[in-house]
Design an enzyme around this catalytic site. Structure first.
Site, mmCIF file in Angstrom:
data_model
loop_
_atom_site.group_PDB
_atom_site.id
_atom_site.type_symbol
_atom_site.label_atom_id
_atom_site.label_comp_id
_atom_site.label_asym_id
_atom_site.label_seq_id
_atom_site.Cartn_x
_atom_site.Cartn_y
_atom_site.Cartn_z
ATOM 1 C CE LYS A 108 6.016 -54.973 7.705
ATOM 2 N NZ LYS A 108 7.556 -54.820 7.160
ATOM 3 C CE LYS B 8 10.168 -59.208 14.977
ATOM 4 N NZ LYS B 8 12.009 -59.094 13.906
ATOM 5 C CE LYS C 156 4.818 -65.765 13.498
ATOM 6 N NZ LYS C 156 5.065 -65.107 11.833
#
Length: 333
Positions: A115, A200, A197
Site C-alpha cells: 500500500k 476490487k 487474484k
C-alpha cells in the site's frame, strides 16, 4: 451436555464493489459458518480510512455492503453483524496493543509495503498500524478461529504474537486464534490475468466480475476470459490457470464439484465453459441484487440492524476491554 460453539470473527471493508471472489471466498462461507460457529461479522470502516475516502461515498457503500450481506443470506439474528466504528472498544484496545507491538514488526508487513507503493502520497500511521487494529478486532471477541486466505496469514500471525506476548506478561487474557482456511474457491483469479487474484481495485475492469454487475456485463466478461490454446477442458492450475479458474467459479456457483464439472464438459470447447460459467454466476447474482435493492429502500430496517449489532458486539468487546484495562493497571472508579 451441549458443546459450546467456537467463536469465529471476520470482517470486510466497505470500499469499492465486492467481486464474486469476495462472495466465494468470504460471504458465501459466512452464510455456511453462521450455523456452525458463534460468528461476529464486521463492516470494517475504520480500516477503510487508511486510504482517503469520500465521506458520503463511504457511508453509502457501508449501507450497500450491509444490504448485500443480508441479501446473500447472512442472518443478523444468527450472527452478530455490526459496524466496526460503532464499537469504540476496537480503537481503545488497539491503543493498548500498540504498546506490545514493535515498529520493526509493522514495517515488515507485506500489506504495508504494497500500500505504501500504491499510495506513496499518503503513507500514514494508520497504514502502518493497520495490523494492530486488526489484532484488536479479533482479540476483543475471544475468537477461536479466523477465516484467512493465503494473503492474510501474516496478519493473523502477528495477532497471535501480540496475544501471546500480552498473555505471557499478564497471565492468560486473550484466546490465541487459529486460522480457518477456506474451502473451494479460497482464491479466485482475474479473468484477464489468471496469475493475479480477482480484485476490487483491478486496473482492468474486465478481469473482475462484481456483485453489482448486470447479467449482460457478467456474460460479456466471461466470454472474454483468457484461457489457452490447447482446447481441452481440464483442471491444471499450473499449466491451465485460466481454464482452472473458470472451473472453480463454475463449481462454486453451480454447486457441483470441480471433477463433476470437468466431466460435464468432456468433448466440449472453451466457449461452452465460458457461457455456462457466466450463466451460473448470472443466475445467482440476479436475485441477490434484487433483494439488495429492496433492503436499501428500507433504511429504517438497516439502521436497526446496525444498532442491534453494535449493542450485541459491545457487550462482548467491553468485557474483554475491562479485563485488559485491569491487567495493565488502569485505575477504575
Amino acid at each position: 451436555m451441549e458443546e459450546t460453539r467456537k467463536v469465529l470473527y471476520s470482517a470486510v471493508q466497505p470500499t469499492n464493489s465486492l467481486t464474486i471472489g469476495n462472495y466465494i471466498g468470504a460471504i458465501g462461507n459466512w452464510v455456511r459458518q453462521q450455523t456452525k460457529y458463534d460468528c461476529f461479522y464486521a463492516i470494517a470502516d475504520m480500516h477503510a480510512i487508511t486510504v482517503r475516502q469520500t465521506p458520503a461515498e463511504l457511508r453509502q457503500k457501508t449501507r450497500e455492503l450491509l444490504a448485500l450481506y443480508i441479501a446473500c443470506g447472512v442472518d443478523p439474528e444468527a450472527c452478530v453483524l455490526y459496524l466496526q466504528s460503532s464499537v469504540p472498544a476496537h480503537a481503545e484496545l488497539a491503543w493498548v496493543l500498540n504498546t506490545f507491538t514493535y515498529v520493526g514488526e509493522m514495517e515488515r508487513m507485506t500489506q504495508f509495503k504494497d500500500k505504501s507503493q500504491r499510495h506513496a502520497e499518503n503513507i500514514n500511521m494508520g497504514l502502518l498500524d493497520y495490523p494492530v487494529l486488526m489484532a484488536a478486532d479479533i482479540l476483543l471477541y475471544q475468537a477461536d478461529v479466523v477465516p484467512v486466505g493465503a494473503d492474510q496469514k501474516q496478519h493473523l500471525e502477528i495477532t497471535r504474537d501480540i496475544a501471546e506476548r500480552f498473555n505471557n506478561i499478564y497471565s492468560p487474557t486473550f484466546k490465541v486464534p487459529e486460522p480457518l482456511f477456506t474451502e473451494v474457491g479460497a482464491k479466485i483469479y482475474d479473468l484477464q490475468d489468471p496469475a493475479k487474484k480477482m480484485s476490487k481495485s483491478a486496473e482492468n475492469p474486465n478481469g473482475s466480475v462484481f456483485m453489482t454487475d448486470d447479467g449482460d456485463a457478467v456474460m460479456k466478461k466471461f466470454k472474454r476470459a483468457v484461457t489457452d490454446s490447447d482446447g481441452e477442458v481440464r483442471y491444471d492450475e499450473e499449466k491451465k490457470p485460466g481454464v482452472s479458474n473458470l472451473l472453480t467459479i463454475y463449481s462454486a456457483f453451480s454447486g457441483v464439484t470441480v471433477d463433476e464439472a470437468v466431466k460435464s464438459f468432456e468433448g466440449r470447447g472453451y466457449a461452452d465453459l465460458k457461457e455456462a460459467t457466466g450463466e451460473a454466476v448470472r443466475e445467482k447474482l440476479v436475485p441477490i441484487q434484487e433483494e439488495q435493492r429492496r433492503l436499501l429502500a428500507d433504511k429504517g430496517y438497516l439502521d436497526g440492524v446496525f444498532r442491534n449489532g453494535a449493542e450485541r458486539a459491545a457487550r462482548t468487546a467491553n468485557k474483554t476491554l475491562e479485563k485488559v484495562y485491569r491487567k495493565v493497571g488502569f485505575y477504575k472508579v
